[in-house]
Write a protein that holds these residues in place. Structure first.
Motif, PDB file in Angstrom:
ATOM      1  N   MET A   1       0.836  -1.178   0.000  1.00 35.44           N
ATOM      2  CA  MET A   1       0.000   0.000   0.000  1.00 35.44           C
ATOM      3  C   MET A   1       0.876   1.234   0.000  1.00 35.44           C
ATOM      4  N   GLY A   2       0.292   2.366  -0.342  1.00 35.58           N
ATOM      5  CA  GLY A   2       1.054   3.582  -0.478  1.00 35.58           C
ATOM      6  C   GLY A   2       1.632   4.074   0.837  1.00 35.58           C
ATOM      7  N   ASP A   3       2.724   4.777   0.773  1.00 38.41           N
ATOM      8  CA  ASP A   3       3.361   5.349   1.948  1.00 38.41           C
ATOM      9  C   ASP A   3       3.010   6.833   1.988  1.00 38.41           C
ATOM     10  N   ARG A   4       2.111   7.219   2.876  1.00 40.78           N
ATOM     11  CA  ARG A   4       1.632   8.594   2.960  1.00 40.78           C
ATOM     12  C   ARG A   4       2.732   9.573   3.345  1.00 40.78           C
ATOM     13  N   ALA A   5       3.755   9.082   4.032  1.00 45.89           N
ATOM     14  CA  ALA A   5       4.811   9.982   4.491  1.00 45.89           C
ATOM     15  C   ALA A   5       5.506  10.661   3.315  1.00 45.89           C
ATOM     16  N   ILE A   6       5.604   9.987   2.184  1.00 47.63           N
ATOM     17  CA  ILE A   6       6.322  10.575   1.051  1.00 47.63           C
ATOM     18  C   ILE A   6       5.446  10.724  -0.189  1.00 47.63           C
ATOM     19  N   LEU A   7       4.241  10.163  -0.172  1.00 45.04           N
ATOM     20  CA  LEU A   7       3.372  10.173  -1.346  1.00 45.04           C
ATOM     21  C   LEU A   7       2.596  11.476  -1.443  1.00 45.04           C
ATOM     22  N   ARG A   8       2.628  12.091  -2.620  1.00 42.24           N
ATOM     23  CA  ARG A   8       1.868  13.314  -2.859  1.00 42.24           C
ATOM     24  C   ARG A   8       0.888  13.035  -3.989  1.00 42.24           C
ATOM     25  N   PHE A   9      -0.375  13.186  -3.678  1.00 45.01           N
ATOM     26  CA  PHE A   9      -1.413  12.975  -4.673  1.00 45.01           C
ATOM     27  C   PHE A   9      -1.641  14.254  -5.470  1.00 45.01           C
ATOM     28  N   ALA A  10      -2.050  14.087  -6.717  1.00 43.47           N
ATOM     29  CA  ALA A  10      -2.300  15.235  -7.578  1.00 43.47           C
ATOM     30  C   ALA A  10      -3.601  15.941  -7.197  1.00 43.47           C
ATOM     31  N   HIS A  11      -4.522  15.231  -6.574  1.00 45.18           N
ATOM     32  CA  HIS A  11      -5.833  15.795  -6.238  1.00 45.18           C
ATOM     33  C   HIS A  11      -6.322  15.173  -4.936  1.00 45.18           C
ATOM     34  N   ALA A  12      -7.072  15.933  -4.165  1.00 44.30           N
ATOM     35  CA  ALA A  12      -7.594  15.440  -2.884  1.00 44.30           C
ATOM     36  C   ALA A  12      -8.477  14.210  -3.063  1.00 44.30           C
ATOM     37  N   SER A  13      -9.176  14.108  -4.193  1.00 47.67           N
ATOM     38  CA  SER A  13     -10.039  12.943  -4.429  1.00 47.67           C
ATOM     39  C   SER A  13      -9.208  11.661  -4.518  1.00 47.67           C
ATOM     40  N   GLU A  14      -7.995  11.756  -5.034  1.00 49.17           N
ATOM     41  CA  GLU A  14      -7.122  10.581  -5.104  1.00 49.17           C
ATOM     42  C   GLU A  14      -6.717  10.135  -3.695  1.00 49.17           C
ATOM     43  N   GLU A  15      -6.422  11.089  -2.846  1.00 49.81           N
ATOM     44  CA  GLU A  15      -6.063  10.758  -1.473  1.00 49.81           C
ATOM     45  C   GLU A  15      -7.251  10.113  -0.751  1.00 49.81           C
ATOM     46  N   GLU A  16      -8.443  10.608  -0.996  1.00 53.70           N
ATOM     47  CA  GLU A  16      -9.638  10.044  -0.368  1.00 53.70           C
ATOM     48  C   GLU A  16      -9.878   8.612  -0.839  1.00 53.70           C
ATOM     49  N   LEU A  17      -9.698   8.360  -2.134  1.00 57.72           N
ATOM     50  CA  LEU A  17      -9.863   7.000  -2.636  1.00 57.72           C
ATOM     51  C   LEU A  17      -8.810   6.073  -2.008  1.00 57.72           C
ATOM     52  N   ALA A  18      -7.587   6.552  -1.855  1.00 54.55           N
ATOM     53  CA  ALA A  18      -6.536   5.756  -1.216  1.00 54.55           C
ATOM     54  C   ALA A  18      -6.947   5.380   0.204  1.00 54.55           C
ATOM     55  N   ARG A  19      -7.570   6.311   0.917  1.00 57.05           N
ATOM     56  CA  ARG A  19      -8.039   6.016   2.278  1.00 57.05           C
ATOM     57  C   ARG A  19      -9.102   4.924   2.272  1.00 57.05           C
ATOM     58  N   ILE A  20     -10.020   4.995   1.322  1.00 56.07           N
ATOM     59  CA  ILE A  20     -11.070   3.970   1.220  1.00 56.07           C
ATOM     60  C   ILE A  20     -10.446   2.612   0.924  1.00 56.07           C
ATOM     61  N   LEU A  21      -9.520   2.587  -0.030  1.00 55.20           N
ATOM     62  CA  LEU A  21      -8.854   1.325  -0.377  1.00 55.20           C
ATOM     63  C   LEU A  21      -8.094   0.767   0.826  1.00 55.20           C
ATOM     64  N   ASP A  22      -7.393   1.636   1.545  1.00 61.39           N
ATOM     65  CA  ASP A  22      -6.674   1.201   2.739  1.00 61.39           C
ATOM     66  C   ASP A  22      -7.632   0.633   3.786  1.00 61.39           C
ATOM     67  N   PHE A  23      -8.734   1.317   3.998  1.00 64.95           N
ATOM     68  CA  PHE A  23      -9.704   0.877   5.006  1.00 64.95           C
ATOM     69  C   PHE A  23     -10.179  -0.545   4.726  1.00 64.95           C
ATOM     70  N   TYR A  24     -10.369  -0.856   3.443  1.00 66.16           N
ATOM     71  CA  TYR A  24     -10.855  -2.186   3.072  1.00 66.16           C
ATOM     72  C   TYR A  24      -9.724  -3.177   2.783  1.00 66.16           C
ATOM     73  N   GLY A  25      -8.512  -2.772   3.044  1.00 68.74           N
ATOM     74  CA  GLY A  25      -7.379  -3.678   2.879  1.00 68.74           C
ATOM     75  C   GLY A  25      -7.091  -4.031   1.430  1.00 68.74           C
ATOM     76  N   ILE A  26      -7.427  -3.128   0.519  1.00 67.17           N
ATOM     77  CA  ILE A  26      -7.180  -3.355  -0.911  1.00 67.17           C
ATOM     78  C   ILE A  26      -5.813  -2.771  -1.255  1.00 67.17           C
ATOM     79  N   ARG A  27      -4.922  -3.630  -1.713  1.00 66.13           N
ATOM     80  CA  ARG A  27      -3.584  -3.168  -2.111  1.00 66.13           C
ATOM     81  C   ARG A  27      -3.698  -2.262  -3.329  1.00 66.13           C
ATOM     82  N   TRP A  28      -2.904  -1.197  -3.341  1.00 69.55           N
ATOM     83  CA  TRP A  28      -2.909  -0.279  -4.469  1.00 69.55           C
ATOM     84  C   TRP A  28      -1.522   0.324  -4.670  1.00 69.55           C
ATOM     85  N   GLU A  29      -1.322   0.781  -5.897  1.00 68.52           N
ATOM     86  CA  GLU A  29      -0.118   1.522  -6.258  1.00 68.52           C
ATOM     87  C   GLU A  29      -0.578   2.809  -6.925  1.00 68.52           C
ATOM     88  N   TYR A  30       0.110   3.890  -6.633  1.00 66.59           N
ATOM     89  CA  TYR A  30      -0.263   5.191  -7.187  1.00 66.59           C
ATOM     90  C   TYR A  30       0.557   5.487  -8.444  1.00 66.59           C
TER      91      TYR A  30
END
Length: 114
Positions: A1-30
């Protein structure tokens, strides 16, 4: 899963989707891959498409499009070109209304919702 400490999203909606994916334990790459879509006469890439997320467990790319209509039209054209050139690549486009529906479904209210 993404590392928030160094990851910068282009848009707030992308960060929100990452949170949803994390909550459900869905692996993702940005933005893990860029697909060339057009080349000049020398074979140099002049246009490409980099979907926002890749879900490796589903072999699925996701592109969020919560921008104004003129930019949505351009992304739709790029998505059609990607599908023509790379028919085995699975991509799902989430439009602004799709993303807003997702936020409502999960009772999320970010201040930057498109």
């Amino acid at each position: 899963m993404g590392d928030r400490a160094i990851l910068r999203f282009a848009h707030a909606s992308e960060e929100e989707l990452a949170r949803i994916l994390d909550f459900y334990g869905i692996r993702w790459e940005y933005e893990p891959q860029s697909f060339p879509l057009d080349w000049d006469e020398q074979g140099r890439v002049v246009e490409s498409f980099s979907p926002d997320f890749y879900l490796p467990d589903f072999d699925l790319y996701i592109e969020l499009t919560t921008l104004k209509q003129s930019l949505v039209t351009r992304k739709n054209r790029k998505l059609r070109r990607l599908r023509d050139l790379y028919p085995n690549v699975r991509v799902k486009m989430f439009y602004g209304r799709d993303f807003r529906n997702l936020l409502v479904k999960y009772d999320l209210h970010p201040s930057s919702a498109p």
